[in-house]
Design a protein around this motif. Structure first.
Motif, PDB file in Angstrom:
ATOM      1  N   LEU A 153       2.490  -0.809  -7.970  1.00  0.00           N
ATOM      2  CA  LEU A 153       1.154  -1.446  -8.366  1.00  0.00           C
ATOM      3  C   LEU A 153       1.342  -2.249  -9.488  1.00  0.00           C
ATOM      4  O   LEU A 153       2.648  -2.241 -10.063  1.00  0.00           O
ATOM      5  CB  LEU A 153       0.271  -0.112  -8.970  1.00  0.00           C
ATOM      6  CG  LEU A 153       0.855   0.850  -9.913  1.00  0.00           C
ATOM      7  CD1 LEU A 153       0.270   0.189 -11.289  1.00  0.00           C
ATOM      8  CD2 LEU A 153       0.246   2.243  -9.752  1.00  0.00           C
ATOM      9  N   ALA A 158      -8.269  -2.928  -5.637  1.00  0.00           N
ATOM     10  CA  ALA A 158      -7.431  -2.014  -4.805  1.00  0.00           C
ATOM     11  C   ALA A 158      -7.362  -2.116  -3.345  1.00  0.00           C
ATOM     12  O   ALA A 158      -8.727  -2.469  -2.745  1.00  0.00           O
ATOM     13  CB  ALA A 158      -7.671  -0.386  -5.447  1.00  0.00           C
ATOM     14  N   THR A 189     -10.175  -3.578 -11.432  1.00  0.00           N
ATOM     15  CA  THR A 189      -9.224  -3.010 -10.449  1.00  0.00           C
ATOM     16  C   THR A 189      -9.366  -3.658  -9.326  1.00  0.00           C
ATOM     17  O   THR A 189     -10.754  -3.609  -8.920  1.00  0.00           O
ATOM     18  CB  THR A 189      -8.922  -1.727 -10.576  1.00  0.00           C
ATOM     19  OG1 THR A 189      -8.127  -1.191 -11.998  1.00  0.00           O
ATOM     20  CG2 THR A 189      -8.042  -1.184  -9.281  1.00  0.00           C
ATOM     21  N   ALA A 204       0.814  -1.214   0.022  1.00  0.00           N
ATOM     22  CA  ALA A 204      -0.120   0.170   0.021  1.00  0.00           C
ATOM     23  C   ALA A 204       0.781   1.297  -0.084  1.00  0.00           C
ATOM     24  O   ALA A 204       2.188   1.083   0.328  1.00  0.00           O
ATOM     25  CB  ALA A 204      -0.903   0.119   1.285  1.00  0.00           C
ATOM     26  N   TYR A 234      -4.024   2.314  -0.293  1.00  0.00           N
ATOM     27  CA  TYR A 234      -4.115   2.621  -1.982  1.00  0.00           C
ATOM     28  C   TYR A 234      -2.682   2.960  -2.152  1.00  0.00           C
ATOM     29  O   TYR A 234      -1.950   3.225  -1.322  1.00  0.00           O
ATOM     30  CB  TYR A 234      -5.058   3.607  -2.231  1.00  0.00           C
ATOM     31  CG  TYR A 234      -6.394   3.312  -2.041  1.00  0.00           C
ATOM     32  CD1 TYR A 234      -7.043   2.173  -2.697  1.00  0.00           C
ATOM     33  CD2 TYR A 234      -7.262   3.989  -1.327  1.00  0.00           C
ATOM     34  CE1 TYR A 234      -8.224   2.075  -2.701  1.00  0.00           C
ATOM     35  CE2 TYR A 234      -8.322   3.760  -0.794  1.00  0.00           C
ATOM     36  CZ  TYR A 234      -9.165   2.663  -1.489  1.00  0.00           C
ATOM     37  OH  TYR A 234     -10.290   2.332  -1.293  1.00  0.00           O
ATOM     38  N   VAL A 240      -6.608   2.404  -8.165  1.00  0.00           N
ATOM     39  CA  VAL A 240      -5.243   2.035  -7.476  1.00  0.00           C
ATOM     40  C   VAL A 240      -4.959   3.187  -6.625  1.00  0.00           C
ATOM     41  O   VAL A 240      -4.662   3.085  -5.455  1.00  0.00           O
ATOM     42  CB  VAL A 240      -4.257   1.557  -8.295  1.00  0.00           C
ATOM     43  CG1 VAL A 240      -2.920   1.527  -7.570  1.00  0.00           C
ATOM     44  CG2 VAL A 240      -4.367   0.456  -9.024  1.00  0.00           C
ATOM     45  N   ASN A 272      -2.869  -3.788  -4.954  1.00  0.00           N
ATOM     46  CA  ASN A 272      -3.170  -2.756  -5.829  1.00  0.00           C
ATOM     47  C   ASN A 272      -2.914  -3.308  -7.236  1.00  0.00           C
ATOM     48  O   ASN A 272      -1.618  -3.090  -7.881  1.00  0.00           O
ATOM     49  CB  ASN A 272      -2.638  -1.521  -5.540  1.00  0.00           C
ATOM     50  CG  ASN A 272      -2.951  -0.851  -4.211  1.00  0.00           C
ATOM     51  OD1 ASN A 272      -4.345  -0.918  -4.057  1.00  0.00           O
ATOM     52  ND2 ASN A 272      -2.131  -0.751  -3.340  1.00  0.00           N
TER      53      ASN A 272
END
Length: 432
Positions: free
Chosen positions: A181, A204, A202, A38, A78, A249, A219
Motif C-alpha cells: 500500500l 482502495a 483513501t 491488490a 484490497y 485499504v 491502494n
C-alpha cells in the motif's frame, strides 16, 4: 470502472474532523505479480469457510452495488490485512506549500505509533512495516493549487494527475512492486487546516489507478494537515487518521454518517479517529482475519444458546464475538469491551451489542450500536467523542430484545476473570 465518491464526512469539530474517504469497488480477482495491485484473496478474513459450515449462516453479504460492504468475506482487490504488510510512505510538498522542517519528522508523526496500533489491535497478526525509501520532501512539478484538490474531490482529474506525478518523481528510487500500500503524507501547510476542512482520503481497490513498475497504485491513502487543535492535547493521538485511512485499504467502510459518529460513536476507529484512543469492533477483527473462527460464536439455531465472552482487547484464546444473524444481509454482533489495549479510553466497560448491515454502503450507517442507556448523555467528557454512545455497553442483568424478530440477548453474569456469560434466544416476534 471509474472510481466513485462516497458520502463526505460531516464538518464537525467534535468527533468528526477526520478523514473523508473516496473509494472504489474492488473488482480485481487476481493478486498479480505486484503488491500494490491488490492483496491475495485469502488475505482478509474467513474466506475459506463454506456457507454450509457452522459459521456459514453468520457470513452475511450484501449486493454487488454496495461500494464497500461489511459482508464477509472481504472481496479481492484490497491490501492484505494479515502477515507482513509493507507500507510505502512518501512525503510530498509543492512549490506553493514547501515542506516545513524535515520530511522524516512528518514520517515520525505516524510511526511507530501506527505500527504499534495495528500490532495491538490485530493481536500481532498484522506485521505492519512502514518504509520511507526517500528521506526528503518529494517536490511535485505543479503547485498544490494546480491539482484542484479540495474537500470531496473525485479521483479524476486531480488525484490521477497527482499520483502520476508522484510515480514519475519517485520511480527512479522506488520499486512500487515491493509494497502492499501507499501512504502519501502531504506537507501539513498544503490546503486548509483539518479544523476547518477535511481533505484526507483513501482510494482502495482502484485497479484503474496510474501504473507504477507494471502495477496500478490501487491502494493509496492521502493524509493532509494535522488532527490537532493547536493546544497539543491530541498530539499523541493525531496519528490515528492513518490507521483509519488504512482501514479502507484493508476493505473496511466508514461508520460515521452525515450526522457524524452518532450510530457507532467511539467504539471503532472507522467511526471516530480524532482524540482519545479506540479500537476496532470485533466484527471488523473477524473480517480482517484477526480472530480465529473458533473465537466466533454463530447463534443461528432456534432456542437458547449459552456463550462466554472474554475481553476483546485481550490476546489469546476464548470467545471474542457472538453473531446473531437476522437474515442473509444483517445480524447482531456481541462482544466484551474493557479498558485495555487500544480501548484505554473506554469509560464504561461491558457487553457491546450492535447491528451490522452488509447491504448498507460506506458512510450510510452500515453499523448501529444499541444504546443500553439511551438519552443518558454518556460518560465521557472528551470533546472529540460522541458522548451519548460512550456508555452504550450492557451489564449483567440487562438484556436487549428485537421485538420484530424475537431475538433476545441477555447478559447473565461474570466470572472471577471478568469474562461475561451471555444467552442468546431466538424466539417468536412480539409486540411487547
Amino acid at each position: 470502472m471509474q472510481p466513485t465518491r462516497c458520502r463526505i464526512r460531516p464538518r464537525r469539530r467534535a468527533a468528526a474532523l477526520a478523514s473523508v474517504t473516496l473509494l472504489t469497488l474492488a473488482v480485481s480477482t487476481s493478486a498479480g505479480s505486484g503488491r500494490l495491485m491488490a492483496g491475495a484473496p485469502t488475505a482478509a478474513g474467513p474466506v475459506a469457510l463454506a456457507r454450509s459450515s457452522p459459521l456459514g449462516p453468520c457470513m452475511i453479504s450484501g449486493p454487488l452495488g454496495v461500494q464497500m460492504s461489511e459482508g464477509i468475506p472481504t472481496p479481492a482487490g484490497y491490501a492484505r490485512s494479515t502477515g507482513t504488510v509493507r507500507a510505502l510512505n512518501l512525503m510530498v510538498d509543492f512549490s506553493d506549500a514547501p515542506g516545513q522542517g524535515s520530511a522524516l519528522d512528518r514520517f515520525g508523526e505516524f510511526f511507530p505509533q501506527t505500527t504499534d496500533w495495528f500490532r495491538t489491535s490485530s493481536y500481532g497478526r498484522l506485521d505492519y512495516r512502514p518504509q520511507a525509501p526517500i528521506d526528503r520532501w518529494l517536490r511535485m512539478p505543479k503547485s498544490f493549487k494546480a491539482y484542484g484538490i479540495e474537500r470531496g474531490a473525485p479521483f479524476d482529474p486531480g488525484y490521477r494527475e497527482l499520483v502520476q506525478d508522484i510515480v514519475a518523481t519517485a520511480d527512479p528510487k522506488v520499486d512500487f512492486r515491493e509494497y502492499d500500500l501507499l501512504n502519501v503524507l502531504i506537507t501539513p501547510n498544503a490546503g486548509p487546516s483539518a479544523l476547518d476542512t477535511v481533505l484526507s482520503v483513501t482510494f482502495a481497490g482502484n485497479t484503474q489507478a496510474p501504473v507504477a513498475d507494471g502495477v496500478p497504485v490501487a491502494n493509496a491513502s492521502f493524509v493532509y494537515s494535522r488532527q490537532d487543535d493547536g493546544s497539543g492535547s491530541y498530539a499523541e493521538t493525531g496519528y490515528r487518521v492513518l490507521p483509519h485511512e488504512n482501514g479502507h485499504v484493508f476493505g473496511l467502510p466508514d461508520l460515521y454518517t452525515q450526522e457524524g459518529g452518532g450510530s457507532v460513536g467511539h467504539w471503532d476507529i472507522m467511526s471516530e479517529d480524532w482524540g482519545a484512543d479506540n479500537d476496532l469492533l470485533g466484527w471488523h477483527k473477524w473480517k480482517l482475519g484477526w480472530l480465529d473462527d473458533s473465537q466466533v460464536g454463530c447463534a443461528s439455531a432456534p432456542g437458547t444458546t449459552e456463550h462466554v465472552l472474554t475481553p476483546l482487547a485481550e490476546p489469546g484464546t476464548g470467545g471474542k464475538l457472538i453473531f446473531v444473524p437476522v437474515d442473509s444481509k444483517t445480524g447482531y454482533a456481541v462482544e466484551l469491551r474493557t479498558q485495555a489495549g487500544n480501548d484505554e479510553a473506554v469509560c464504561k466497560t461491558g457487553v457491546l451489542i450492535y447491528k451490522v448491515a452488509a447491504d448498507v454502503d460506506t458512510g450510510h450507517g452500515p453499523v448501529t450500536v444499541i444504546d443500553s442507556t439511551k438519552d443518558s448523555g454518556g460518560c465521557t467528557r472528551s470533546p472529540n467523542v460522541h458522548a451519548e454512545l460512550s456508555d452504550a455497553t450492557f451489564s449483567p442483568g440487562q438484556y436487549f430484545k428485537d421485538l420484530r424478530t424475537g431475538i433476545r440477548i441477555t447478559i447473565a453474569g461474570t466470572d472471577t476473570k471478568g469474562n461475561h456469560q451471555v444467552y442468546v434466544t431466538r424466539g417468536r416476534p412480539t409486540t411487547s
